[in-house]
Design a protein around this motif. Sequence first.
Motif, short mmCIF file in Angstrom:
data_model
loop_
_atom_site.label_atom_id
_atom_site.label_comp_id
_atom_site.label_asym_id
_atom_site.label_seq_id
_atom_site.Cartn_x
_atom_site.Cartn_y
_atom_site.Cartn_z
N ILE A 26 -3.36 -0.18 -4.76
CA ILE A 26 -4.48 -0.12 -3.84
C ILE A 26 -5.56 -1.07 -4.34
O ILE A 26 -5.49 -1.54 -5.48
CB ILE A 26 -5.05 1.31 -3.73
N PRO A 27 -6.55 -1.41 -3.55
CA PRO A 27 -7.64 -2.25 -4.05
C PRO A 27 -8.29 -1.63 -5.28
O PRO A 27 -8.63 -0.44 -5.30
CB PRO A 27 -8.61 -2.32 -2.86
N GLY A 28 -8.46 -2.43 -6.33
CA GLY A 28 -9.01 -1.94 -7.60
C GLY A 28 -7.94 -1.53 -8.59
O GLY A 28 -8.27 -1.02 -9.67
N ALA A 29 -6.67 -1.72 -8.25
CA ALA A 29 -5.60 -1.29 -9.15
C ALA A 29 -5.63 -2.04 -10.47
O ALA A 29 -5.32 -1.48 -11.52
CB ALA A 29 -4.24 -1.48 -8.47
N SER A 30 -6.00 -3.33 -10.46
CA SER A 30 -6.04 -4.12 -11.69
C SER A 30 -7.12 -3.65 -12.65
O SER A 30 -7.09 -3.97 -13.83
CB SER A 30 -6.24 -5.60 -11.36
N GLN A 31 -8.11 -2.88 -12.15
CA GLN A 31 -9.14 -2.32 -13.02
C GLN A 31 -8.89 -0.85 -13.36
O GLN A 31 -9.74 -0.19 -13.93
CB GLN A 31 -10.52 -2.44 -12.35
N GLY A 32 -7.72 -0.34 -12.97
CA GLY A 32 -7.37 1.01 -13.34
C GLY A 32 -7.53 2.04 -12.24
O GLY A 32 -7.36 3.23 -12.48
N ARG A 33 -7.86 1.61 -11.04
CA ARG A 33 -8.03 2.58 -9.96
C ARG A 33 -6.67 3.08 -9.47
O ARG A 33 -5.72 2.31 -9.33
CB ARG A 33 -8.79 1.93 -8.80
N GLY A 34 -6.62 4.37 -9.20
CA GLY A 34 -5.36 4.96 -8.74
C GLY A 34 -4.28 4.88 -9.80
O GLY A 34 -4.53 5.08 -10.98
N LEU A 35 -3.06 4.56 -9.38
CA LEU A 35 -1.93 4.45 -10.29
C LEU A 35 -1.56 3.01 -10.58
O LEU A 35 -0.51 2.74 -11.15
CB LEU A 35 -0.71 5.17 -9.69
N ALA A 37 -5.31 -10.27 -4.28
CA ALA A 37 -6.46 -10.27 -5.18
C ALA A 37 -6.17 -9.44 -6.42
O ALA A 37 -6.56 -9.80 -7.54
CB ALA A 37 -7.70 -9.75 -4.45
N GLU A 38 -5.47 -8.32 -6.25
CA GLU A 38 -5.13 -7.48 -7.40
C GLU A 38 -4.11 -8.17 -8.31
O GLU A 38 -4.20 -8.09 -9.54
CB GLU A 38 -4.59 -6.13 -6.93
N LEU A 39 -3.14 -8.84 -7.71
CA LEU A 39 -2.14 -9.55 -8.52
C LEU A 39 -2.79 -10.69 -9.30
O LEU A 39 -2.42 -10.96 -10.45
CB LEU A 39 -1.03 -10.10 -7.62
N ALA A 40 -3.76 -11.36 -8.70
CA ALA A 40 -4.43 -12.45 -9.40
C ALA A 40 -5.32 -11.94 -10.53
O ALA A 40 -5.50 -12.62 -11.55
CB ALA A 40 -5.26 -13.27 -8.41
N ALA A 41 -5.89 -10.74 -10.36
CA ALA A 41 -6.79 -10.19 -11.38
C ALA A 41 -6.05 -9.54 -12.53
O ALA A 41 -6.62 -9.38 -13.62
CB ALA A 41 -7.75 -9.17 -10.74
N PRO A 101 -2.19 -6.06 8.74
CA PRO A 101 -1.30 -6.75 7.79
C PRO A 101 -1.99 -7.84 6.98
O PRO A 101 -1.73 -7.98 5.78
CB PRO A 101 -0.21 -7.32 8.71
N ILE A 102 -2.86 -8.64 7.59
CA ILE A 102 -3.50 -9.74 6.88
C ILE A 102 -4.41 -9.21 5.76
O ILE A 102 -4.39 -9.70 4.63
CB ILE A 102 -4.28 -10.64 7.84
N SER A 103 -5.24 -8.22 6.10
CA SER A 103 -6.16 -7.67 5.09
C SER A 103 -5.40 -6.97 3.97
O SER A 103 -5.81 -7.03 2.80
CB SER A 103 -7.15 -6.71 5.75
N ASP A 104 -4.29 -6.31 4.30
CA ASP A 104 -3.49 -5.67 3.26
C ASP A 104 -2.94 -6.71 2.28
O ASP A 104 -2.98 -6.52 1.06
CB ASP A 104 -2.34 -4.88 3.88
N ILE A 105 -2.40 -7.79 2.82
CA ILE A 105 -1.83 -8.82 1.96
C ILE A 105 -2.91 -9.45 1.09
O ILE A 105 -2.73 -9.66 -0.11
CB ILE A 105 -1.11 -9.88 2.81
N ASP A 106 -4.08 -9.74 1.68
CA ASP A 106 -5.17 -10.36 0.91
C ASP A 106 -5.65 -9.44 -0.20
O ASP A 106 -5.95 -9.89 -1.32
CB ASP A 106 -6.33 -10.71 1.85
N ALA A 107 -5.74 -8.14 0.10
CA ALA A 107 -6.20 -7.19 -0.92
C ALA A 107 -5.23 -7.12 -2.09
O ALA A 107 -5.64 -7.11 -3.27
CB ALA A 107 -6.39 -5.81 -0.31
N LEU A 108 -3.93 -7.09 -1.82
CA LEU A 108 -2.95 -7.01 -2.89
C LEU A 108 -2.84 -8.32 -3.66
O LEU A 108 -2.62 -8.32 -4.88
CB LEU A 108 -1.58 -6.62 -2.32
N PHE A 144 0.84 -1.19 0.00
CA PHE A 144 0.00 0.00 0.00
C PHE A 144 0.88 1.25 0.00
O PHE A 144 2.07 1.20 0.35
CB PHE A 144 -0.91 0.00 1.23
N PRO A 145 0.31 2.40 -0.40
CA PRO A 145 1.08 3.65 -0.31
C PRO A 145 1.57 3.90 1.11
O PRO A 145 0.88 3.59 2.10
CB PRO A 145 0.07 4.72 -0.76
#
Length: 480
Positions: free
Chosen positions: A217-226, A264-268, A255-262, A167-168
């Motif tokens: 950040i969450p949604g990065a794989s769909q173009g959210r943020g940078l 998910a983005e790497l998988a998408a 830490p757990i939720s941060d890792i899970d969120a990222l 995360f940032p």
Amino acid sequence: MSRFVDRVVIHARAGSGGHGCASVHREKFKPLGGPDGGNGGRGGSIVLVVDPQVHTLLDFHFHPHVDAPSGKQGMGGDRDGAAGADLEVRVPDGTVVLDENGRLLADMVGAGTRFEAAAGGRGGLGNAALASRARKAPGFALLGEKGDERDLTLELKTVADVGLVGFPSAGKSSLVSTISAAKPKIADYPFTTLAPNLGVVSAGEHTFTVADVPGLIPGASQGRGLGLDFLRHIERCAVLVHVVDCATLEPGRDPISDIDALEAELAAYQPTLQGDSALVDLADRPRAVVLNKIDVPEARELADFVRDEIAERGWPVFEVSTVSREGLRPLTFALWDMVAAYRESQPVLPQRRAVIRPVAIDQKSFTVASDGDGGFVVRGARPERWIAQTNFENDEAVGYLGDRLARLGVEDELLKLGAKPGCAVTIGDMTFDWEPQTPAGVDVTMSGRGTDIRIERSERVGADERKIARKRRREHDEQS
């Protein structure tokens, strides 16, 4: 202030070939010296070359048009035109070239790697090269071909062994600055890092590279943020490292939720190099987790609390502090072990060889199809190239085109498809009326230079006809 640009669209236009020359040798006491027109020079090509000294695509951002010089026209005295020089364009290591449809054309890794982005056009033949038994003194020459013109997308994908994701403000840039000599900009607000930072890390006698991938950040794989702008930089990383901020005060973050969120983005995320790179998919890359900022007492307690839960996933976990430099040395050696193990596990790819696929002799090089309005369209590389080479202001050049098309079998194919005299036939950008009675492809008696007796133009009055008309007018005036 310097800018980091990692995606641009360039407009590449190769040079056109020079026109051939139609010339006749003239010398005293030699009125029939023969044709001596030279060939036109080929156009220059645009070649992309990897240069280790180039680190960004910034130059293309301000100058997206890339033009190569054209070839020169041939001259009399059997002098060929000068060829246009190839234009070498320097690009960073890790540049990926995509066409207008997003199809991968080249993956440029390694200093000196070359890719011809646009080929220069071939020069036209002069009348000296066109001379034959039937045409001993051609009064025409072929035109030069146009060079390739295309829009290409260049994407820079950082070449690194380890990619830091998080995360940032998780401390990725600080970690790069402490384990390497890189000096990224560091501040305590989100999205401080607007460009990937690359550092070289030493682990004893071994070295490897680490890249900081910002803005996930969450949604990065769909173009959210940078996210989409920087996710491409982890495609080449052999090892991915989650950098987790254990001292964050944001509600709902741990830490757990941060890792899970990222994760998910790497998988998408769908990499451009999916299926074409030696590396496996992002979901299968080795992982490590860095619990950062343990110099804060509350952060150390949180790191101790979640360490075992993360380790159950089979990932190595490291507790570090970039301020006190605690845990950094074991981290660097552990990362090197992971990189070395990954390199050894990958199969050695054989060197790619050029594949040559010759065209069968009896294979058709053109197709003829009806256009639905009583006309026909001829498609094929050779007929379309011949059309572009023909000067339609010269009757002899048009007759030569008819001979070439007849030898190729275009006229026979039109007859088989039921083409009628006068029907429209389109080849390339040219549409003309088809005259099947024209004896193309056979030896005929040649007329004056630049003319062909097989091509009659009713609107053109010859010199002999004008002379006869003047004679008749004089006789009429004398009688009256």
